[in-house]
Design a protein around this motif. Structure first.
Motif, mmCIF file in Angstrom:
data_model
loop_
_atom_site.group_PDB
_atom_site.id
_atom_site.type_symbol
_atom_site.label_atom_id
_atom_site.label_comp_id
_atom_site.label_asym_id
_atom_site.label_seq_id
_atom_site.Cartn_x
_atom_site.Cartn_y
_atom_site.Cartn_z
ATOM 1 N N SER A 96 0.819 -1.198 0.000
ATOM 2 C CA SER A 96 0.000 0.000 0.000
ATOM 3 C C SER A 96 0.853 1.248 0.000
ATOM 4 O O SER A 96 0.351 2.344 -0.135
ATOM 5 N N GLY A 97 2.142 1.098 0.172
ATOM 6 C CA GLY A 97 2.991 2.268 0.254
ATOM 7 C C GLY A 97 3.105 2.791 1.676
ATOM 8 O O GLY A 97 3.757 3.795 1.907
ATOM 9 N N VAL A 98 2.452 2.089 2.625
ATOM 10 C CA VAL A 98 2.579 2.495 4.027
ATOM 11 C C VAL A 98 3.762 1.744 4.632
ATOM 12 O O VAL A 98 3.821 0.529 4.568
ATOM 13 N N ASP A 99 4.715 2.502 5.212
ATOM 14 C CA ASP A 99 5.904 1.877 5.799
ATOM 15 C C ASP A 99 5.530 1.245 7.139
ATOM 16 O O ASP A 99 5.225 1.953 8.106
ATOM 17 N N PRO A 100 5.518 -0.105 7.199
ATOM 18 C CA PRO A 100 5.068 -0.764 8.429
ATOM 19 C C PRO A 100 6.011 -0.538 9.614
ATOM 20 O O PRO A 100 5.629 -0.757 10.757
ATOM 21 N N GLU A 101 7.240 -0.115 9.324
ATOM 22 C CA GLU A 101 8.167 0.177 10.427
ATOM 23 C C GLU A 101 7.733 1.443 11.163
ATOM 24 O O GLU A 101 7.988 1.600 12.345
ATOM 25 N N ARG A 102 7.108 2.333 10.427
ATOM 26 C CA ARG A 102 6.787 3.643 11.006
ATOM 27 C C ARG A 102 5.322 3.795 11.375
ATOM 28 O O ARG A 102 4.980 4.552 12.266
ATOM 29 N N TRP A 103 4.446 3.076 10.632
ATOM 30 C CA TRP A 103 3.017 3.302 10.852
ATOM 31 C C TRP A 103 2.286 2.016 11.202
ATOM 32 O O TRP A 103 2.590 0.950 10.676
ATOM 33 N N GLU A 104 1.317 2.158 12.067
ATOM 34 C CA GLU A 104 0.450 1.041 12.378
ATOM 35 C C GLU A 104 -0.964 1.378 11.904
ATOM 36 O O GLU A 104 -1.464 2.476 12.158
ATOM 37 N N VAL A 105 -1.577 0.436 11.198
ATOM 38 C CA VAL A 105 -2.940 0.631 10.720
ATOM 39 C C VAL A 105 -3.882 -0.043 11.721
ATOM 40 O O VAL A 105 -3.652 -1.186 12.118
#
Lengths: 103, 474
Positions: free
Chosen positions: B2-11
């Protein structure tokens, strides 16, 4: 009652009217503001009573579980129903656009 | 993805699933609740909101709601119907009857095949709305010239199952919906057909910096029509929110509409503006207070649920969680357990169920024949490849004698002395490869087995060949 301070503003009446899709005149807004305030005053009178330990109730007698069996019944005639609608098309109710009309 | 960096963001995801309950009639009237039909033929005075019509609750809808609630481990409590007031043409009364502060089921949970447990806040009864078709503007809701309304669906009983925001990815969200669907189908509450709208998912998505305990502002996504759309919509919405936050803007709480064609979500309405539903108890309906004895009867009548079936299979066969999930999803767990009862080797049984029994007819396979086949494989009468062929024939016929089918194919155990001759010949012909094999080169291991298989047209048992090779390595 009327000597109590007004507790409903014209803006609040407008907001309620908008939610109910009512177009009110200025006179009506003023009148309803007073009437609604009276209703709240009445609720406040009840709130002032000591009701600790009294179960809230939605109706004066306790009736529960009024159920019916899952048995189909007759349907209304579609043509008769649609004949009474302001507009119909292809067996359906025709209505103005749902969104996008308002700014 | 999705282009969301999992290291930085939590959904953070919480789902509201609306399931149409499998009743014959509507929630509060005797109009048929059948799916489809000619538009506006499943209507009666209540469906149309005609003055003087009064709602009477469908007993079967209550029973199905309780079945689901108990299957989700909820507490069944005294409940009250309330009016949710808003204007929309697919709902002629101008209010939807729902349950608000006192829903029928509260505080449950759902265990996913991975073992993850997702909280269920509530599961309440409410009525469905009609169906609007937007004409003009390519069917897009914002550009329509007018809309057509079919009220067949209006009043059909729904159970709204509100999950807690315990999900953290599109995959988890899909697994949750798939499991919930399996439970709904298992207890007979719903047919679970997303494509017919029997199961609809609204999805609350927010993002937060990883490690943060505070929830971000959420958006609710509507118009999700499949598990695939659910995953895509979550990824797209999370990416949109992260991009906003990273650009120094803020996420506005609102309802957004998933557009399958452009793969994006679009503003539908802003929350603060429209969501004042002025709920109040519906004076036309009385409260529902289920007899605890009856509730226990309902509980006792529930079938074994998917999570319990998976656990049973894992315990009996030693299957892994993912394998148990596949087997149970295919409804092959009873077959496997019956084969185990007949003495079949658990590992082979599960392996066949996972890899060789995708055919829907496998559910009807005779467990005794299945067990007999596995026994022939274990004692070396059939190779894995031959067993697979015979198994497919057993499935197609619903059963039969695996020994007869094997004989018809000319499948018979290779004489070991014949194999020994072949192996010795190959070693003599390929001294270099043999040397590498002896030295333990893993890349050469398949070389000899492959040659033997080719020479025997697949009739040799790979394990026997490997054993013969190992014996010669000394």
């Amino acid at each position: 009652m009327s000597d109590r301070p007004e507790r409903i503003s014209a803006e609040e009446v407008d907001a309620v009217a908008r939610l109910a899709m009512l177009a009110l005149t200025e006179d009506q807004v003023e009148r309803f503001a007073h009437q609604l305030a009276d209703v709240l005053d009445h609720a406040a009178d009840i709130e002032a009573l000591d009701l600790d330990g009294v179960e809230p109730m939605a109706r004066p007698v306790r009736v529960v579980n009024v159920l019916r069996p899952d048995e189909p019944g007759p349907a209304l005639d579609r043509d008769e129903v649609l004949g009474q609608a302001p507009a119909a098309e292809d067996g359906q109710f025709r209505v103005p656009p749902v969104l996008g009309g308002a700014p | 993805m999705s282009g969301v960096d999992p290291e930085r963001w939590e959904v953070v995801i919480g789902l509201e699933v609306h399931a149409e309950l499998s009743t014959r009639t509507k929630l509060f009237s005797s109009a048929t609740a059948e799916f489809g039909g000619e538009p506006n033929t499943h209507i009666d005075p209540l469906t149309l909101g005609l003055p003087g019509s009064l709602p009477v609750l469908n007993a079967r809808a209550v029973e199905l709601a309780v079945r689901v609630g108990l299957a989700l481990g909820c507490t069944v409590q005294r409940s009250v119907f309330a009016r949710k007031n808003y204007f929309y043409p697919d709902q002629p009364k101008n209010y939807q009857i729902s349950q608000y502060d006192l829903p029928i089921n509260v505080d449950g949970s759902l265990e996913l095949p991975s073992g993850q447990v997702v909280g269920i806040e509530r599961a309440h009864l409410e009525e469905d709305t009609g169906k609007s078709t937007h004409i003009g503007g390519g069917g897009r809701i914002h550009e329509a010239r007018h809309s057509l309304v079919d009220l067949n669906r209006a009043g059909v009983p729904l159970l709204e199952i509100v999950g807690r925001p315990d999900l953290r990815s599109a995959d988890e969200a899909r697994a949750y919906v798939a499991e919930l669907r399996a439970v709904l189908v298992a207890v007979g509450a719903s047919d679970g057909k997303m494509e017919e709208g029997s199961l609809r998912v609204d999805c609350n998505v927010s993002v937060r910096p990883r490690g943060s305990a505070e929830l971000g502002t959420r958006c609710e996504i509507k118009n999700i029509n499949s598990l695939r759309s659910l995953g895509r919509a979550i990824d797209a919405e999370a990416a949109r929110q992260v991009a906003l936050v990273e650009a120094g803007e803020r996420v506005v709480q609102e309802t957004r509409h998933w557009d399958e064609d452009d793969g994006r979500t679009h503003t539908l309405r802003s929350k603060e503006e429209a969501d004042d539903y002025r709920y109040f108890p519906d004076p036309d309906l009385v409260e529902v207070d289920c007899d605890p004895v009856w509730v226990e009867e309902v509980r006792a009548s529930l079938p074994l649920l998917p999570a319990a079936r998976r656990a049973r299979l894992v315990e009996r066969s030693g299957a892994s969680r993912p394998h148990a999930a596949i087997v149970c999803e295919r409804n092959l767990d009873d077959l496997c357990l019956a084969a185990l009862d007949a003495g079949a080797d658990p590992e082979r049984v599960v392996n066949h169920a996972v890899h060789n029994l995708a055919d829907e007819r496998a559910v009807g396979l005779d467990p005794a024949a299945f067990a007999a086949l596995v026994a022939m494989e274990v004692d070396g009468t059939l190779t894995a490849t031959q067993a697979k062929t015979v198994l497919a024939e057993l499935v197609a016929a619903g059963g039969g004698d695996p020994a007869e089918l094997a004989a018809a194919h000319g499948f018979e155990a290779m004489d070991t002395s014949e194999l020994e001759g072949l192996v010795d010949g190959l070693i003599a012909e390929h001294p270099e490869e043999w040397q590498r094999y002896v030295e333990g080169d893993p890349r050469i291991a398949g070389f000899f087995v492959g040659r033997v298989m080719k020479a025997t047209q697949g009739k040799a048992d790979g394990r026997v060949v490997t054993a013969l090779l190992d014996a010669r390595r000394g």
